[in-house]
Structures are given as structure tokens and as C-alpha cells.
Scaffold this motif. Structure first.
Motif, PDB file in Angstrom:
ATOM      1  N   ASP A   1       0.801  -1.250   0.019  1.00  0.00           N
ATOM      2  CA  ASP A   1      -0.140   0.186   0.011  1.00  0.00           C
ATOM      3  C   ASP A   1       0.810   1.290   0.000  1.00  0.00           C
ATOM      4  O   ASP A   1       2.018   0.953   0.447  1.00  0.00           O
ATOM      5  CB  ASP A   1      -1.014  -0.039   0.970  1.00  0.00           C
ATOM      6  N   PRO A   2       0.395   2.495  -0.499  1.00  0.00           N
ATOM      7  CA  PRO A   2       1.301   3.544  -0.432  1.00  0.00           C
ATOM      8  C   PRO A   2       1.889   3.873   0.660  1.00  0.00           C
ATOM      9  O   PRO A   2       2.943   4.444   0.617  1.00  0.00           O
ATOM     10  CB  PRO A   2       0.151   4.701  -1.109  1.00  0.00           C
ATOM     11  N   ARG A   3       1.330   4.000   1.909  1.00  0.00           N
ATOM     12  CA  ARG A   3       2.118   4.180   3.128  1.00  0.00           C
ATOM     13  C   ARG A   3       3.375   3.302   3.467  1.00  0.00           C
ATOM     14  O   ARG A   3       4.394   3.621   3.630  1.00  0.00           O
ATOM     15  CB  ARG A   3       1.233   4.098   4.379  1.00  0.00           C
ATOM     16  N   THR A   4       2.942   1.913   3.326  1.00  0.00           N
ATOM     17  CA  THR A   4       3.955   0.900   3.609  1.00  0.00           C
ATOM     18  C   THR A   4       5.098   1.176   2.367  1.00  0.00           C
ATOM     19  O   THR A   4       6.586   1.130   2.618  1.00  0.00           O
ATOM     20  CB  THR A   4       3.613  -0.595   3.361  1.00  0.00           C
ATOM     21  N   ALA A   5       4.738   1.480   1.112  1.00  0.00           N
ATOM     22  CA  ALA A   5       5.825   1.412   0.001  1.00  0.00           C
ATOM     23  C   ALA A   5       6.754   2.780   0.460  1.00  0.00           C
ATOM     24  O   ALA A   5       7.735   2.561   0.125  1.00  0.00           O
ATOM     25  CB  ALA A   5       4.989   1.817  -1.238  1.00  0.00           C
ATOM     26  N   GLU A   6       6.223   3.868   1.034  1.00  0.00           N
ATOM     27  CA  GLU A   6       6.818   4.964   1.308  1.00  0.00           C
ATOM     28  C   GLU A   6       7.894   4.585   2.672  1.00  0.00           C
ATOM     29  O   GLU A   6       9.094   4.814   2.410  1.00  0.00           O
ATOM     30  CB  GLU A   6       6.010   6.075   1.940  1.00  0.00           C
ATOM     31  N   ARG A   7       7.586   3.687   3.340  1.00  0.00           N
ATOM     32  CA  ARG A   7       8.507   3.332   4.335  1.00  0.00           C
ATOM     33  C   ARG A   7       9.415   2.581   4.013  1.00  0.00           C
ATOM     34  O   ARG A   7      10.614   2.571   4.344  1.00  0.00           O
ATOM     35  CB  ARG A   7       7.573   2.610   5.433  1.00  0.00           C
ATOM     36  N   VAL A   8       9.085   1.425   2.935  1.00  0.00           N
ATOM     37  CA  VAL A   8      10.040   0.715   2.430  1.00  0.00           C
ATOM     38  C   VAL A   8      11.125   1.520   1.571  1.00  0.00           C
ATOM     39  O   VAL A   8      12.498   1.127   1.687  1.00  0.00           O
ATOM     40  CB  VAL A   8       9.505  -0.276   1.372  1.00  0.00           C
ATOM     41  N   MET A   9      10.851   2.523   0.936  1.00  0.00           N
ATOM     42  CA  MET A   9      11.668   3.328   0.130  1.00  0.00           C
ATOM     43  C   MET A   9      12.660   4.290   0.893  1.00  0.00           C
ATOM     44  O   MET A   9      13.645   4.481   0.727  1.00  0.00           O
ATOM     45  CB  MET A   9      10.836   4.473  -1.051  1.00  0.00           C
ATOM     46  N   ASP A  10      11.871   4.777   2.096  1.00  0.00           N
ATOM     47  CA  ASP A  10      12.723   5.216   3.108  1.00  0.00           C
ATOM     48  C   ASP A  10      13.907   4.284   3.708  1.00  0.00           C
ATOM     49  O   ASP A  10      15.252   4.858   3.761  1.00  0.00           O
ATOM     50  CB  ASP A  10      12.016   5.782   4.512  1.00  0.00           C
ATOM     51  N   LEU A  11      13.585   3.282   3.792  1.00  0.00           N
ATOM     52  CA  LEU A  11      14.375   2.096   4.387  1.00  0.00           C
ATOM     53  C   LEU A  11      15.819   2.046   3.206  1.00  0.00           C
ATOM     54  O   LEU A  11      16.747   1.877   3.683  1.00  0.00           O
ATOM     55  CB  LEU A  11      13.815   0.820   4.930  1.00  0.00           C
ATOM     56  N   LEU A  12      15.242   1.701   2.109  1.00  0.00           N
ATOM     57  CA  LEU A  12      16.380   1.607   1.239  1.00  0.00           C
ATOM     58  C   LEU A  12      17.167   2.947   1.072  1.00  0.00           C
ATOM     59  O   LEU A  12      18.290   2.748   0.902  1.00  0.00           O
ATOM     60  CB  LEU A  12      15.562   1.281  -0.216  1.00  0.00           C
ATOM     61  N   ALA A  13      16.751   3.852   0.839  1.00  0.00           N
ATOM     62  CA  ALA A  13      17.370   5.232   0.579  1.00  0.00           C
ATOM     63  C   ALA A  13      18.303   5.523   2.192  1.00  0.00           C
ATOM     64  O   ALA A  13      19.430   5.575   1.835  1.00  0.00           O
ATOM     65  CB  ALA A  13      16.501   6.532   0.661  1.00  0.00           C
TER      66      ALA A  13
END
Length: 214
Positions: free
Chosen positions: A166-178
Motif C-alpha cells: 500500500d502507498p504508506r508502506t511503500a513509502e516506508r520501504v523506500m525510506d529504508l532503502l534510501a
């Protein structure tokens, strides 16, 4: 960190891509866009040595992995690469925590605290004892992401890592990758069809049958 030179892949007489050149520095996050079927997953598999290219070379941290025997390629991947598979590839007989901790176990340096930290970072706190078949597709995606990052790899290869989120979790994952890229001076190559995910990268490229375009 990554130097891909004139990489090409064919299936029979049909070219998937040719003439792919790609250089990614340590601490750099690169996204590669492309429509379905253009060969994004195949490109990542060739970079990792999971699939064989028909031409060209791939150097990771100074090592030409295209010239290594298969067994040495596997050892190199174990030590230096983190791969987020689109199809998850979690082991059904292992718990969530054991799936995430497997790269550390294979390196003979288990670290339960690191495993729990990554589970929390991807929103799976408390789910470590569960088996994969009890999780949703989005949760399995997060297990795959945590497993790819747990051993602090030098190169992260991510195949549509937000596709099941979902968009919120996707944002969290992208934060983690970055964060992993910045804090660990890792390099990351993400392939996706999502411009929203690609926007988090330092550079956005496009894969075509004739190579990679800026």
C-alpha cells in the motif's frame, strides 16, 4: 561499485536487450524504468549472475563476476549482494525471522538483534515466529526486503520492491532503502514501472531493447 559494460541478453533469436552500459557509485541510488516485458527483471538477474548474459561484463566492487565460476559467483552474492525478488522466494519451512536472518547465518555471523531491527523497520514487529504461509503478499514482500538488507550488502538489487505494498508502506520501504544507501555507502539499483518509486532515486534511467537511456 557497479560497472556494467555492453551487456546483452537473447532468448533464442529474440533480443531482450543489447548494449546496456550502467555505472553506479557507492552511496548512489539508481532507478530503472521500463514497461512490462522490456527485460528489467532479466537485467537484474544478469547483473547478479543469476542468469547468464550473452555478451558484455559486470564488475561489482572491482570483481568481474561474469568471469567467475558458478560456485564462486554464489559465494560473492552471499557476501556482497542483497536481492529483493519480485516473487519473494522466501523459504516456506523457515519462520519469518529465520528467513530474514538466513544471509547472516550463511555468513556464520548470526545477529538476532539485527533481524529484529529490520523486522521492525519494515513493519513486521512481532511476526518473527510465524511461517510465511500465514502472511499476506504485502507482508511477504517486506520479509524479502528485510532479508535483502540484513547483512548490509554493498550492492542492493530491487525488483519492483513496492509492487505489493500500500502507498504508506511503500513509502516506508523506500525510506529504508534510501537509508541503507546513505548510511552504509551501498549502491542500489531498483527496477520498476512506478514513477512514484523511481522519484526517490538519485538518477532515473529507462531500459529499452537497445540499452539504457537517461
Amino acid at each position: 561499485m557497479l560497472d556494467v559494460c555492453q551487456l546483452a541478453k537473447h532468448y533464442g533469436d529474440t533480443p531482450v536487450f543489447t548494449g546496456v552500459d550502467l555505472r553506479v557509485a557507492a552511496g548512489e541510488f539508481v532507478a530503472i524504468l521500463g514497461e512490462s516485458g522490456v527485460g528489467k527483471s532479466t537485467l537484474l538477474n544478469c547483473i547478479a549472475g543469476l542468469d547468464s548474459a550473452d555478451a558484455g561484463s559486470v564488475r561489482i566492487a572491482g570483481t568481474d563476476i561474469t568471469s567467475l565460476p558458478e560456485a564462486q559467483q554464489a559465494l560473492f552474492r552471499r557476501m556482497h549482494l542483497g536481492f529483493v525478488f519480485q516473487a519473494f522466494h522466501v523459504l516456506p519451512h523457515l519462520s519469518v525471522a529465520n528467513n530474514v536472518g538466513l544471509p547472516l547465518l550463511l555468513q556464520r555471523r548470526p545477529d538476532e538483534a539485527r533481524v529484529q531491527s529490520l523486522l521492525g523497520a519494515v513493519g513486521l514487529h512481532g511476526l518473527g515466529p510465524r511461517l510465511p504461509q500465514t502472511l499476506s503478499g504485502g507482508q511477504l514482500q517486506r520479509v524479502a526486503i528485510a532479508r535483502a538488507l540484513v547483512h548490509r550488502p554493498q550492492l542492493i538489487l530491487a525488483d519492483e520492491p513496492t509492487g505489493n505494498l500500500d502507498p504508506r508502506t511503500a513509502e516506508r520501504v523506500m525510506d529504508l532503502l534510501a537509508h541503507q544507501v546513505r548510511e552504509q555507502s551501498a549502491a542500489c539499483v531498483l527496477v520498476t514501472h512506478s514513477r512514484m518509486a523511481a522519484a526517490r532515486a538519485d538518477r532515473v534511467l529507462t531500459l529499452t531493447p537497445n540499452g539504457i537511456e537517461e
